[in-house]
Write a protein that holds these residues in place. Structure first.
Motif, PDB file in Angstrom:
ATOM      1  N   ILE B  54      24.862   7.785  24.344  1.00 37.83           N
ATOM      2  CA  ILE B  54      24.714   6.346  24.617  1.00 37.83           C
ATOM      3  C   ILE B  54      24.395   6.126  26.090  1.00 37.83           C
ATOM      4  O   ILE B  54      23.549   5.285  26.446  1.00 37.83           O
ATOM      5  CB  ILE B  54      25.983   5.590  24.207  1.00 37.83           C
ATOM      6  N   GLU B  55      25.053   6.897  26.937  1.00 40.34           N
ATOM      7  CA  GLU B  55      24.773   6.775  28.362  1.00 40.34           C
ATOM      8  C   GLU B  55      23.320   7.131  28.663  1.00 40.34           C
ATOM      9  O   GLU B  55      22.664   6.487  29.491  1.00 40.34           O
ATOM     10  CB  GLU B  55      25.728   7.667  29.163  1.00 40.34           C
ATOM     11  N   ASN B  56      22.827   8.142  27.962  1.00 40.88           N
ATOM     12  CA  ASN B  56      21.420   8.525  28.121  1.00 40.88           C
ATOM     13  C   ASN B  56      20.497   7.398  27.707  1.00 40.88           C
ATOM     14  O   ASN B  56      19.523   7.083  28.403  1.00 40.88           O
ATOM     15  CB  ASN B  56      21.106   9.765  27.277  1.00 40.88           C
ATOM     16  N   LEU B  57      20.816   6.795  26.552  1.00 41.31           N
ATOM     17  CA  LEU B  57      19.995   5.680  26.071  1.00 41.31           C
ATOM     18  C   LEU B  57      19.979   4.572  27.108  1.00 41.31           C
ATOM     19  O   LEU B  57      18.924   3.990  27.429  1.00 41.31           O
ATOM     20  CB  LEU B  57      20.541   5.151  24.750  1.00 41.31           C
ATOM     21  N   GLU B  58      21.155   4.285  27.606  1.00 35.11           N
ATOM     22  CA  GLU B  58      21.278   3.212  28.600  1.00 35.11           C
ATOM     23  C   GLU B  58      20.444   3.518  29.825  1.00 35.11           C
ATOM     24  O   GLU B  58      19.698   2.675  30.321  1.00 35.11           O
ATOM     25  CB  GLU B  58      22.747   3.079  29.008  1.00 35.11           C
ATOM     26  N   LYS B  59      20.581   4.767  30.297  1.00 33.39           N
ATOM     27  CA  LYS B  59      19.920   5.148  31.531  1.00 33.39           C
ATOM     28  C   LYS B  59      18.402   5.058  31.375  1.00 33.39           C
ATOM     29  O   LYS B  59      17.696   4.607  32.267  1.00 33.39           O
ATOM     30  CB  LYS B  59      20.326   6.581  31.903  1.00 33.39           C
ATOM     31  N   ASN B  60      17.913   5.505  30.188  1.00 30.37           N
ATOM     32  CA  ASN B  60      16.464   5.529  29.980  1.00 30.37           C
ATOM     33  C   ASN B  60      15.934   4.211  29.427  1.00 30.37           C
ATOM     34  O   ASN B  60      14.726   4.081  29.217  1.00 30.37           O
ATOM     35  CB  ASN B  60      16.083   6.665  29.029  1.00 30.37           C
ATOM     36  N   GLY B  61      16.827   3.295  29.102  1.00 30.79           N
ATOM     37  CA  GLY B  61      16.381   2.010  28.579  1.00 30.79           C
ATOM     38  C   GLY B  61      15.644   2.128  27.273  1.00 30.79           C
ATOM     39  O   GLY B  61      14.645   1.453  27.022  1.00 30.79           O
ATOM     40  N   VAL B  62      16.100   3.021  26.392  1.00 33.50           N
ATOM     41  CA  VAL B  62      15.429   3.229  25.106  1.00 33.50           C
ATOM     42  C   VAL B  62      15.812   2.112  24.155  1.00 33.50           C
ATOM     43  O   VAL B  62      17.000   1.860  23.922  1.00 33.50           O
ATOM     44  CB  VAL B  62      15.842   4.580  24.494  1.00 33.50           C
ATOM     45  N   THR B  63      14.813   1.442  23.591  1.00 37.58           N
ATOM     46  CA  THR B  63      15.133   0.393  22.632  1.00 37.58           C
ATOM     47  C   THR B  63      14.726   0.773  21.216  1.00 37.58           C
ATOM     48  O   THR B  63      15.199   0.165  20.261  1.00 37.58           O
ATOM     49  CB  THR B  63      14.423  -0.909  23.014  1.00 37.58           C
ATOM     50  N   SER B  64      13.841   1.749  21.092  1.00 37.76           N
ATOM     51  CA  SER B  64      13.521   2.233  19.750  1.00 37.76           C
ATOM     52  C   SER B  64      13.334   3.740  19.824  1.00 37.76           C
ATOM     53  O   SER B  64      12.953   4.272  20.873  1.00 37.76           O
ATOM     54  CB  SER B  64      12.240   1.584  19.229  1.00 37.76           C
ATOM     55  N   MET B  65      13.606   4.391  18.723  1.00 39.65           N
ATOM     56  CA  MET B  65      13.492   5.858  18.764  1.00 39.65           C
ATOM     57  C   MET B  65      13.241   6.401  17.371  1.00 39.65           C
ATOM     58  O   MET B  65      13.369   5.717  16.366  1.00 39.65           O
ATOM     59  CB  MET B  65      14.770   6.454  19.349  1.00 39.65           C
ATOM     60  N   ARG B  66      12.876   7.676  17.392  1.00 34.84           N
ATOM     61  CA  ARG B  66      12.658   8.369  16.128  1.00 34.84           C
ATOM     62  C   ARG B  66      13.585   9.569  16.077  1.00 34.84           C
ATOM     63  O   ARG B  66      13.886  10.189  17.096  1.00 34.84           O
ATOM     64  CB  ARG B  66      11.227   8.880  16.047  1.00 34.84           C
ATOM     65  N   SER B  67      14.009   9.914  14.887  1.00 34.74           N
ATOM     66  CA  SER B  67      14.842  11.123  14.757  1.00 34.74           C
ATOM     67  C   SER B  67      14.615  11.746  13.386  1.00 34.74           C
ATOM     68  O   SER B  67      13.902  11.185  12.550  1.00 34.74           O
ATOM     69  CB  SER B  67      16.319  10.781  14.945  1.00 34.74           C
ATOM     70  N   MET B  68      15.193  12.900  13.190  1.00 39.00           N
ATOM     71  CA  MET B  68      15.101  13.580  11.901  1.00 39.00           C
ATOM     72  C   MET B  68      16.452  13.441  11.194  1.00 39.00           C
ATOM     73  O   MET B  68      17.502  13.657  11.803  1.00 39.00           O
ATOM     74  CB  MET B  68      14.792  15.068  12.087  1.00 39.00           C
ATOM     75  N   VAL B  69      16.381  13.080   9.939  1.00 34.68           N
ATOM     76  CA  VAL B  69      17.605  12.892   9.163  1.00 34.68           C
ATOM     77  C   VAL B  69      17.767  14.063   8.201  1.00 34.68           C
ATOM     78  O   VAL B  69      16.816  14.426   7.498  1.00 34.68           O
ATOM     79  CB  VAL B  69      17.549  11.582   8.360  1.00 34.68           C
ATOM     80  N   ASN B  70      18.934  14.636   8.202  1.00 33.33           N
ATOM     81  CA  ASN B  70      19.205  15.724   7.269  1.00 33.33           C
ATOM     82  C   ASN B  70      19.523  15.136   5.902  1.00 33.33           C
ATOM     83  O   ASN B  70      20.509  14.417   5.740  1.00 33.33           O
ATOM     84  CB  ASN B  70      20.384  16.552   7.790  1.00 33.33           C
ATOM     85  N   LEU B  71      18.671  15.449   4.932  1.00 32.18           N
ATOM     86  CA  LEU B  71      18.898  14.926   3.579  1.00 32.18           C
ATOM     87  C   LEU B  71      19.850  15.814   2.783  1.00 32.18           C
ATOM     88  O   LEU B  71      20.200  15.498   1.661  1.00 32.18           O
ATOM     89  CB  LEU B  71      17.567  14.832   2.823  1.00 32.18           C
ATOM     90  N   GLY B  72      20.223  16.928   3.344  1.00 29.62           N
ATOM     91  CA  GLY B  72      21.049  17.909   2.633  1.00 29.62           C
ATOM     92  C   GLY B  72      20.275  19.189   2.452  1.00 29.62           C
ATOM     93  O   GLY B  72      19.037  19.169   2.374  1.00 29.62           O
ATOM     94  N   SER B  73      20.980  20.301   2.404  1.00 28.88           N
ATOM     95  CA  SER B  73      20.337  21.612   2.269  1.00 28.88           C
ATOM     96  C   SER B  73      19.271  21.845   3.324  1.00 28.88           C
ATOM     97  O   SER B  73      18.252  22.479   3.058  1.00 28.88           O
ATOM     98  CB  SER B  73      19.723  21.786   0.872  1.00 28.88           C
ATOM     99  N   GLU B  74      19.518  21.303   4.504  1.00 25.07           N
ATOM    100  CA  GLU B  74      18.600  21.516   5.628  1.00 25.07           C
ATOM    101  C   GLU B  74      17.179  21.058   5.316  1.00 25.07           C
ATOM    102  O   GLU B  74      16.210  21.711   5.690  1.00 25.07           O
ATOM    103  CB  GLU B  74      18.599  22.987   6.057  1.00 25.07           C
ATOM    104  N   VAL B  75      17.073  19.953   4.593  1.00 20.81           N
ATOM    105  CA  VAL B  75      15.773  19.315   4.398  1.00 20.81           C
ATOM    106  C   VAL B  75      15.789  18.055   5.261  1.00 20.81           C
ATOM    107  O   VAL B  75      16.708  17.239   5.148  1.00 20.81           O
ATOM    108  CB  VAL B  75      15.544  18.950   2.926  1.00 20.81           C
TER     109      VAL B  75
END
Lengths: 401, 149
Positions: B54-75
């Motif tokens: 959260i501190e990183n987000l704050e510092k960089n002023g990130v308002t939107s982002m992308r990430s990878m979601v684990n659906l299970g079994s490392e997919v």
């Protein structure tokens, strides 16, 4: 009664062999391992269920462009967000390698994983049932022991078995008796076959030649025979006697074949090969499946051919490919036979060795004959024309001579 | 003579009882306490990571982002977060509360303090169990009249 029992066998109460305490402990141990396996099985079944759920999820994923979800942010927080690029999935292959797959491809991967898991589950179930059977056995043993069951043991002795074992021992212990026996057996078979031939009244074989042959066999080929006996598929290069050359390739039949071969070899000497009558005896043998006269004549050549084939098999395993060779090599083949016929039976060794060389390439005939004669060679029957070819050439050679 | 034998037997029984106490009670307790403390350590680590993120987000002023979601079994599937200003934090018992970044950081500091206290408690518990084991072992040694180490 009791005295007899003491003499012949032993009677021990089962309780003495398996103490009830020990059996109980064994049962407990098996039960423990069964419990372990069961927990492992439930873990595996959990994997299977997870996999199935994931498959259905992945299948439904590309139905829409995006799904509203809570995106996990670390272990304890979420952002409201959505799944995008729903047909692009990153799948772990193992060892830290990920691959980008479509939903369908991912489903395939997951199906394969599911199959693997199912196999593991089945294996685990089998193990558990085995262990349960073991536990049941222990329990029943414990129950029997506590009931005071008695185990009676008696050594198994049988005269015939003893005889056979001693026979085997003697035959395997010393080479000479074995050889002698082998030789005697072959000779007996030969005599029998010759008698048959004589009965058929179709051959004019000289007994003297036969005797010559017989004398030579043990004298020059004892070593080879021994070798043959030891490794049954040893190379036939050194085979001096025909009997030896065939003892390499199989059971009782081979002595029979060698007899046939011998008679066939001798026939050239007698210059009677080509008369159909001279092969009547071979027609009475189990090998003669040939319908016509020509094929019976052919059987006179077969021994050579078969021998050549056996060489081929042993040396190069190239029976099939060189089908066209006989056209060139056929003459050689028959010349070698002619050598044989012009020489005497005492030169069996030369015959075979030269025959072997000449025959290495000429295969067509061999295959045919193998197909008809040796059921072990399951090659399909070749066209009859090719089978008659070597005979005719042989005949021609014979005639030229 | 008979008295001595009886005394020896009594002593033997006592030793056995003490040993059983150590093996069947104290040692499992110790293992259990250590496992509990490890769990708390895990929690502390996740909250520490969250705070740092959260501190990183704050510092960089990130308002939107992308990430990878684990659906299970490392997919993994791609996910997009259009607005990162509101975050849902696990407050325990399966409840998630919507916080702004500042609120989240405040909560996390409180939570971290509590976790640290829990860890201290568990550490004390582990130490006392170890002390008890040592005590009982000493008692056994005295009963057997062995020399002190």
């Amino acid at each position: 009664m009791a005295a007899a029992a003491r003499k012949k066998g032993t009677a021990t109460p089962l309780g003495a062999v398996f103490s009830p305490e020990e059996t109980r402990r064994a049962v407990a141990r098996v039960a423990e391992s069964v419990a372990d396996r069961r927990s492992e099985l439930s873990r595996l079944q959990g994997f299977v269920a997870d996999n199935a759920a994931l498959v259905s999820l992945v299948q439904r994923l590309p139905d829409e462009l995006s799904h509203e979800i809570m995106v996990p942010f670390g272990g304890a927080a979420f952002f409201p967000g959505r799944l995008i690029h729903t047909n692009e999935l990153l799948v772990l292959l193992g060892e830290g390698y990920y691959v980008e797959r479509s939903a369908k491809q991912t489903t395939e991967i997951l199906h394969r994983r599911g199959m693997e898991l199912e196999g593991q589950v089945e294996a685990m179930k089998a193990t558990i049932s085995d262990l349960e059977a073991e536990a049941k056995f222990f329990e029943s043993t414990a129950a029997e022991a506590s009931e005071g069951l008695v185990e009676i043991r008696e050594e198994y002795e049988e005269d015939t078995e003893m005889n056979s074992s001693t026979y085997e021992a003697s035959s395997s212990a010393s080479g000479m008796p074995n050889e002698d026996m082998e030789h005697a057996r072959i000779m007996a078979r030969l005599d029998e076959l010759e008698m048959k031939e004589k009965d058929a009244g179709s051959t004019s074989e000289e007994d003297g030649e036969d005797d010559e042959d017989d004398e030579e066999d043990p004298g020059s080929s004892e070593e080879d025979e021994e070798e043959e006996n030891i490794h049954s598929d040893g190379d036939d290069h050194h085979n001096v006697s025909l009997g030896a050359s065939f003892s390499g390739s199989g059971g009782n039949n081979q002595s029979h074949r060698s007899a046939q071969l011998k008679s066939a070899l001798k026939k050239p000497v007698g210059r009677e090969i080509l008369t159909g009558a001279s092969f009547a005896p071979s027609a009475s043998t189990p090998h003669s499946v040939f319908p016509g006269q020509a094929s019976i004549i052919n059987s006179g050549v077969q021994p050579h051919i078969r021998k050549a084939v056996s060489f081929q098999d042993d040396d190069r395993h190239t029976v099939g490919p060189s089908k066209s060779l006989p056209l060139q090599q056929g003459p050689k083949h028959s010349t070698s036979i002619l050598e044989v016929s012009s020489d005497n039976t005492s030169h069996d060794r030369k015959i075979i060795s030269s025959g072997q060389k000449a025959f290495t390439g000429s295969i067509i005939e061999h295959e045919d004959n193998i197909a008809t004669l040796q059921s072990s060679k399951s090659d399909a029957l070749q066209n009859p024309a090719s089978s008659s070819r070597p005979v005719s050439r042989f005949k021609m050679q014979k005639g030229g001579r | 003579m008979a008295m001595a034998a009886a005394e020896a037997r009594v002593r033997q029984e006592k030793v056995k009882k003490f040993e059983e106490f150590v093996d069947r009670r104290l040692k499992p307790d110790l293992v259990n306490a250590i496992a509990q403390r490890d769990k708390v350590f895990q929690k502390q680590k996740t909250f520490l990571d969250l705070k740092r993120n959260i501190e990183n987000l704050e510092k960089n002023g990130v308002t939107s982002m992308r990430s990878m979601v684990n659906l299970g079994s490392e997919v993994y599937a791609q996910a997009e977060v259009p607005d990162t200003r509101h975050i849902f934090v696990d407050v325990g018992l399966g409840f998630h509360v919507e916080f702004t970044w500042q609120e989240a950081l405040q909560f996390i500091s409180v939570r971290e303090a509590r976790l640290a206290r829990q860890i201290d408690e568990y550490t004390h518990l582990i130490a006392s169990i170890k002390a008890q084991i040592k005590l009982v072992c000493e008692g056994i040694r005295e009963l057997l009249e062995l020399p002190a180490e």
